[in-house]
Design a protein around this motif. Structure first.
Motif, PDB file in Angstrom:
ATOM      1  N   THR A  60       1.148  -1.414  -0.023  1.00 48.21           N
ATOM      2  CA  THR A  60       0.199  -0.300   0.284  1.00 48.21           C
ATOM      3  C   THR A  60       0.808   0.859   0.206  1.00 48.21           C
ATOM      4  O   THR A  60       0.616   2.624  -1.087  1.00 48.21           O
ATOM      5  CB  THR A  60      -0.939   0.123   1.613  1.00 48.21           C
ATOM      6  OG1 THR A  60      -1.361  -1.785   1.949  1.00 48.21           O
ATOM      7  CG2 THR A  60      -1.746   1.283   1.239  1.00 48.21           C
ATOM      8  N   ASP A  61       1.942   1.169   1.042  1.00 44.75           N
ATOM      9  CA  ASP A  61       3.193   2.695   0.812  1.00 44.75           C
ATOM     10  C   ASP A  61       3.931   2.314   0.372  1.00 44.75           C
ATOM     11  O   ASP A  61       5.056   3.141   0.569  1.00 44.75           O
ATOM     12  CB  ASP A  61       2.363   3.027   2.122  1.00 44.75           C
ATOM     13  CG  ASP A  61       1.068   3.135   2.976  1.00 44.75           C
ATOM     14  OD1 ASP A  61       0.618   4.255   2.333  1.00 44.75           O
ATOM     15  OD2 ASP A  61       0.914   2.115   4.261  1.00 44.75           O
ATOM     16  N   GLU A  62       4.282   1.160  -0.463  1.00 47.61           N
ATOM     17  CA  GLU A  62       5.410   1.151  -1.016  1.00 47.61           C
ATOM     18  C   GLU A  62       5.386   2.214  -2.580  1.00 47.61           C
ATOM     19  O   GLU A  62       4.493   2.162  -3.397  1.00 47.61           O
ATOM     20  CB  GLU A  62       5.417  -0.389  -1.078  1.00 47.61           C
ATOM     21  CG  GLU A  62       7.356  -0.143  -2.531  1.00 47.61           C
ATOM     22  CD  GLU A  62       7.897   0.078  -1.659  1.00 47.61           C
ATOM     23  OE1 GLU A  62       8.818   0.789  -1.444  1.00 47.61           O
ATOM     24  OE2 GLU A  62       8.806  -1.217  -0.437  1.00 47.61           O
ATOM     25  N   VAL A  63       6.608   2.910  -2.433  1.00 50.03           N
ATOM     26  CA  VAL A  63       6.619   4.060  -3.378  1.00 50.03           C
ATOM     27  C   VAL A  63       7.197   3.718  -4.703  1.00 50.03           C
ATOM     28  O   VAL A  63       7.098   3.378  -5.773  1.00 50.03           O
ATOM     29  CB  VAL A  63       7.441   5.057  -3.288  1.00 50.03           C
ATOM     30  CG1 VAL A  63       7.335   6.097  -3.722  1.00 50.03           C
ATOM     31  CG2 VAL A  63       6.271   5.945  -1.784  1.00 50.03           C
ATOM     32  N   THR A  71       9.343  -7.175  -4.494  1.00 57.93           N
ATOM     33  CA  THR A  71       8.548  -7.687  -3.617  1.00 57.93           C
ATOM     34  C   THR A  71       8.123  -9.028  -3.553  1.00 57.93           C
ATOM     35  O   THR A  71       7.602 -10.409  -3.757  1.00 57.93           O
ATOM     36  CB  THR A  71       7.448  -7.378  -2.810  1.00 57.93           C
ATOM     37  OG1 THR A  71       7.998  -5.697  -2.501  1.00 57.93           O
ATOM     38  CG2 THR A  71       6.754  -7.918  -1.520  1.00 57.93           C
ATOM     39  N   LEU A  72       7.379  -8.845  -5.235  1.00 54.69           N
ATOM     40  CA  LEU A  72       5.720  -9.320  -5.654  1.00 54.69           C
ATOM     41  C   LEU A  72       6.857 -10.961  -6.356  1.00 54.69           C
ATOM     42  O   LEU A  72       6.234 -11.728  -6.088  1.00 54.69           O
ATOM     43  CB  LEU A  72       4.715  -9.484  -7.121  1.00 54.69           C
ATOM     44  CG  LEU A  72       4.253  -8.128  -6.485  1.00 54.69           C
ATOM     45  CD1 LEU A  72       3.566  -7.260  -7.236  1.00 54.69           C
ATOM     46  CD2 LEU A  72       2.986  -9.101  -5.533  1.00 54.69           C
ATOM     47  N   VAL A 107       0.774  -2.132  -8.617  1.00 52.99           N
ATOM     48  CA  VAL A 107       0.786  -3.197  -8.303  1.00 52.99           C
ATOM     49  C   VAL A 107       0.192  -4.878  -8.831  1.00 52.99           C
ATOM     50  O   VAL A 107       0.609  -5.908  -8.591  1.00 52.99           O
ATOM     51  CB  VAL A 107       0.139  -3.316  -6.740  1.00 52.99           C
ATOM     52  CG1 VAL A 107      -0.303  -4.464  -5.696  1.00 52.99           C
ATOM     53  CG2 VAL A 107       1.132  -1.925  -5.780  1.00 52.99           C
ATOM     54  N   ILE A 108      -0.749  -4.461  -9.373  1.00 55.89           N
ATOM     55  CA  ILE A 108      -1.606  -5.433  -9.925  1.00 55.89           C
ATOM     56  C   ILE A 108      -0.557  -5.917 -11.168  1.00 55.89           C
ATOM     57  O   ILE A 108      -0.760  -6.955 -11.647  1.00 55.89           O
ATOM     58  CB  ILE A 108      -3.065  -5.376 -10.251  1.00 55.89           C
ATOM     59  CG1 ILE A 108      -3.990  -4.690  -9.342  1.00 55.89           C
ATOM     60  CG2 ILE A 108      -3.753  -5.809 -11.525  1.00 55.89           C
ATOM     61  CD1 ILE A 108      -5.236  -4.247  -9.066  1.00 55.89           C
ATOM     62  N   ALA A 109      -0.098  -5.019 -11.796  1.00 56.59           N
ATOM     63  CA  ALA A 109       0.296  -5.182 -13.315  1.00 56.59           C
ATOM     64  C   ALA A 109       1.804  -6.365 -12.835  1.00 56.59           C
ATOM     65  O   ALA A 109       1.755  -7.566 -13.502  1.00 56.59           O
ATOM     66  CB  ALA A 109       0.847  -4.176 -14.005  1.00 56.59           C
ATOM     67  N   HIS A 110       2.110  -5.355 -11.592  1.00 57.91           N
ATOM     68  CA  HIS A 110       3.172  -6.683 -11.537  1.00 57.91           C
ATOM     69  C   HIS A 110       3.108  -7.910 -10.682  1.00 57.91           C
ATOM     70  O   HIS A 110       3.471  -9.145 -11.079  1.00 57.91           O
ATOM     71  CB  HIS A 110       4.415  -6.208 -10.635  1.00 57.91           C
ATOM     72  CG  HIS A 110       4.888  -5.051 -11.084  1.00 57.91           C
ATOM     73  ND1 HIS A 110       6.543  -5.492 -11.682  1.00 57.91           N
ATOM     74  CD2 HIS A 110       4.924  -3.818 -10.899  1.00 57.91           C
ATOM     75  CE1 HIS A 110       6.871  -4.276 -12.677  1.00 57.91           C
ATOM     76  NE2 HIS A 110       6.893  -3.067 -11.953  1.00 57.91           N
ATOM     77  N   ALA A 111       1.675  -8.195 -10.174  1.00 58.00           N
ATOM     78  CA  ALA A 111       1.073  -9.535  -8.823  1.00 58.00           C
ATOM     79  C   ALA A 111       1.659 -10.649 -10.130  1.00 58.00           C
ATOM     80  O   ALA A 111       1.298 -11.663  -9.911  1.00 58.00           O
ATOM     81  CB  ALA A 111       0.256  -9.183  -8.727  1.00 58.00           C
ATOM     82  N   LEU A 112       0.201  -9.674 -11.394  1.00 60.33           N
ATOM     83  CA  LEU A 112       0.216 -11.263 -12.104  1.00 60.33           C
ATOM     84  C   LEU A 112       1.160 -11.338 -13.961  1.00 60.33           C
ATOM     85  O   LEU A 112       0.982 -12.296 -14.047  1.00 60.33           O
ATOM     86  CB  LEU A 112      -0.931 -10.344 -13.690  1.00 60.33           C
ATOM     87  CG  LEU A 112      -2.346  -9.257 -12.778  1.00 60.33           C
ATOM     88  CD1 LEU A 112      -2.728  -9.111 -13.801  1.00 60.33           C
ATOM     89  CD2 LEU A 112      -3.190 -11.315 -12.393  1.00 60.33           C
ATOM     90  N   ARG A 113       1.951 -10.360 -13.470  1.00 56.00           N
ATOM     91  CA  ARG A 113       3.256 -10.742 -14.637  1.00 56.00           C
ATOM     92  C   ARG A 113       4.061 -12.138 -13.667  1.00 56.00           C
ATOM     93  O   ARG A 113       4.968 -12.567 -14.441  1.00 56.00           O
ATOM     94  CB  ARG A 113       4.300  -9.400 -14.168  1.00 56.00           C
ATOM     95  CG  ARG A 113       5.376  -9.625 -15.547  1.00 56.00           C
ATOM     96  CD  ARG A 113       4.570 -10.392 -16.555  1.00 56.00           C
ATOM     97  NE  ARG A 113       4.004  -9.415 -17.608  1.00 56.00           N
ATOM     98  CZ  ARG A 113       4.078  -8.958 -18.728  1.00 56.00           C
ATOM     99  NH1 ARG A 113       5.519  -8.784 -19.250  1.00 56.00           N
ATOM    100  NH2 ARG A 113       3.030  -7.838 -19.601  1.00 56.00           N
TER     101      ARG A 113
END
Lengths: 373, 252
Positions: A60-63, A71-72, A107-113
């Protein structure tokens, strides 16, 4: 002085040279597109043979984008298949109708990737949607339609890419209900509004209700309502018809995961008590998804265990869920990594330090999740 | 020119008057504590040997003795508030206590609100080895005993990839294993202090450092001044050396 002489003057020559260099630099900058500093990278697939292993990330607060990506990547490399992440309404719609999707997009793009399934938790009321001097968990009922509109916009934005949604967090705590008395009927109404909004846009999405704080009757009071009585009243108000799964928070505190469950006990297998509640309520078809769980090994926290116990309990909990809970598709442990040190017991829930050092528990879960490789 | 100088002087004078009679005058924190006659110290009594509740229900430990020495030198009675670790800073900010003495780690990001003393104990991870043997040399690649799952295990894996870690279930077991077999281990310094001497072991160099400091409310600056200057006297006294020996043993 004639022009020729001007050009021979060394000071003038230096000035012209600087101008020429500046013009050249501008020309280069205008004519080329800067390369992105962080790329999504190749499409990855989940690793290992433990499709029920998940974690609650805390991006949430990762810039910085590279930290989101790293992370992902580490979530995937640990063998997890699921990432629960919080998407605060106030961060995205800071003024009515003005949306900033830049962070959630990342966040969503990296998680899905990384091949992860994203479970999006929605909440956190913007200032414009609540009275002055109220907490960010305070949502007046007349603003439920605004939250539902946000649910619609979120579902429209991410469509089929996000298939699981958690509506609100721990509404049985006064802290999470605007410092008011928990209101199961009010929550059931809020859930219904957001459920309808999401399903209208993405019918195949799964909306998770509940996400209650584990509170046994003995610990209930003005600040926290027991999870079972809360669920019973929410059910009577129609909440079970507005969810596709029940989200459960299954903290073990100091007990091992196999500790016997019971309505008066807060432990990992309290999940089974909540499952029984669904069955008894005629909702056996609803799966249970553990969206927060875990143990803590802070040296000075009263509910903590020793580091070796935490490691063992966490592995055993994943195994127990896989072997005994066919109605539970995933267990997401709290919390994978914080963007910065919390300087409190919260740091000792994490799997990875803020500077990406893997704690021993990370390697232990990795050994478990990738054991088939 | 003369007018500019006059205006400048007038502004400076007004600022000085404001500071002395308004801004400075608001801080009566030390006067209020003196009137009360008690120094309210916040601590989380769950971290021996710094602070722990004994069988009689009394809070005991190094921090209690330090707080007592501080209160006496300030001419105040000591009042201990036993507060959970995560509530300590809130209690200080809210004025429920005057000072925190609770093996409190220094946190740089709190320094706008909190005045820290110089550290009175440096915890962190340390090498432990048999008394009389030296530190492991840089190329050491033998076994190192650590508590499973701990920060020592994380550090050994990350910073000492050439060693073989032997994992046991607690820091007490690390020390017992070393006493029995010799060799090297990594534990927190506070665990080592109390136990190494009895087991023929010695504490080596720090691998990480975690300084503990006394914390006062920076906004109650006059009280913080009194506390910090008096604390400095305590930490230079023979009494402090005795307190350390009593609770941490000769090894520390």
């Amino acid at each position: 002085m004639p022009p020729f002489s001007l050009r021979r003057d060394p000071r003038v020559q230096r000035r012209w040279l600087l101008r020429a260099l500046a013009a050249g630099a501008l020309g280069l900058a205008a004519g080329s597109t800067p390369l992105p500093l962080v790329t999504l990278g190749p499409q990855r697939q989940p690793l290992g043979c433990a499709p029920h292993v998940g974690v609650h990330t805390r991006l949430t607060d990762e810039v910085e984008e590279w930290k989101i990506k790293r992370t992902l990547e580490m979530v995937r490399e640990m063998g997890a298949h699921w990432a629960v992440e919080y998407f605060p309404w106030a961060y995205i719609e800071s003024a009515p109708g003005r949306f900033d999707w830049s962070h959630s997009d990342l966040v969503i793009a990296h998680a899905l990737r990384q091949g992860l399934q994203v479970v999006a938790r929605l909440g956190f009321v913007p200032q414009w949607a609540r009275p002055a001097d109220t907490a960010t968990s305070f949502l007046p009922q007349e603003r439920y339609s605004h939250f539902a509109s946000f649910c619609t916009r979120f579902a429209q934005r991410y469509g089929d890419r996000v298939r699981h949604y958690i509506v609100w967090n721990e509404p049985n705590l006064a802290l999470e209900w605007g410092f008011r008395d928990p209101d199961p009927e009010g929550y059931a109404l809020l859930l219904r509004r957001c459920y309808s909004a999401i399903k209208e846009v993405v019918p195949q999405a799964q909306v998770l209700g509940g996400a209650l704080a584990p509170v046994a009757a003995a610990y209930a009071g003005p600040l926290a309502m027991g999870d079972l009585p809360f669920l019973a009243r929410a059910r009577d108000a129609g909440a079970l018809e507005s969810m596709d799964a029940l989200a459960v928070h299954a903290y073990g505190w100091s007990a091992p995961p196999a500790d016997e469950p019971g309505p008066d006990r807060v432990n990992f297998r309290r999940t089974e008590v909540l499952r029984s509640f669904l069955v008894d309520s005629g909702a056996a078809h609803l799966p249970v998804m553990v969206t927060e769980a875990g143990w803590n090994d802070h040296p000075r926290w009263t509910r903590a265990v020793r580091p070796a116990q935490r490691t063992q309990y966490t592995r055993d909990a994943y195994a127990l869920a896989a072997e005994r809970w066919p109605w539970c598709p995933f267990v997401a442990m709290w919390a994978f990594r914080y963007p910065w040190p919390q300087n409190s017991y919260q740091d000792y829930f994490s799997f990875v330090t803020p500077d990406f050092l893997a704690r021993p528990i990370y390697h232990a879960v990795q050994d478990y999740a990738l054991r088939c490789r | 020119m003369r007018r500019v100088a006059f205006v400048t002087l007038a502004l400076l004078g007004a600022s000085l008057l404001y500071y002395v009679f308004v801004a400075g005058g608001e801080d009566d924190s030390w006067d209020r504590v003196r009137e009360r006659g008690r120094l309210r110290v916040g601590m989380d009594a769950s971290f021996p040997p710094f602070e722990v509740v004994d069988a009689e229900g009394q809070v005991q430990g190094l921090d209690v003795d330090l707080a007592d020495a501080l209160a006496r030198r300030l001419g105040l009675q000591l009042e201990i508030a036993n507060i959970a670790f995560d509530g300590l800073h809130d209690a200080l900010a809210g004025g429920e206590v005057d000072v925190l003495i609770s093996a409190l780690p220094y946190e740089a990001q709190r320094t706008q609100d909190v005045r820290y003393s110089t550290p009175y104990f440096v915890d962190g991870l340390v090498w432990v080895h048999a008394a009389g043997t030296g530190e492991p040399d840089a190329g050491y690649s033998g076994p190192v005993v650590v508590e499973a799952g701990s920060e020592a295990a994380m550090l050994a894996r990350d910073r000492l990839p050439q060693v073989t870690t032997v994992e046991v279930m607690s820091e007490g077991e690390v020390l017992a294993r070393l006493a029995e077999t010799g060799g090297y281990g990594i534990v927190t310094r506070v665990s080592a202090c109390a136990l190494v001497a009895d087991q023929g072991l010695a504490i080596g160099q720090h691998l990480t450092e975690a300084p503990y400091a006394v914390a006062a409310n920076a906004r109650a600056s006059r009280l913080a001044d009194e506390i910090m200057s008096t604390l400095a006297e305590v930490l230079e006294s023979d009494e402090w050396m005795a307190i350390r020996r009593r609770w941490l043993g000769e090894a520390c």
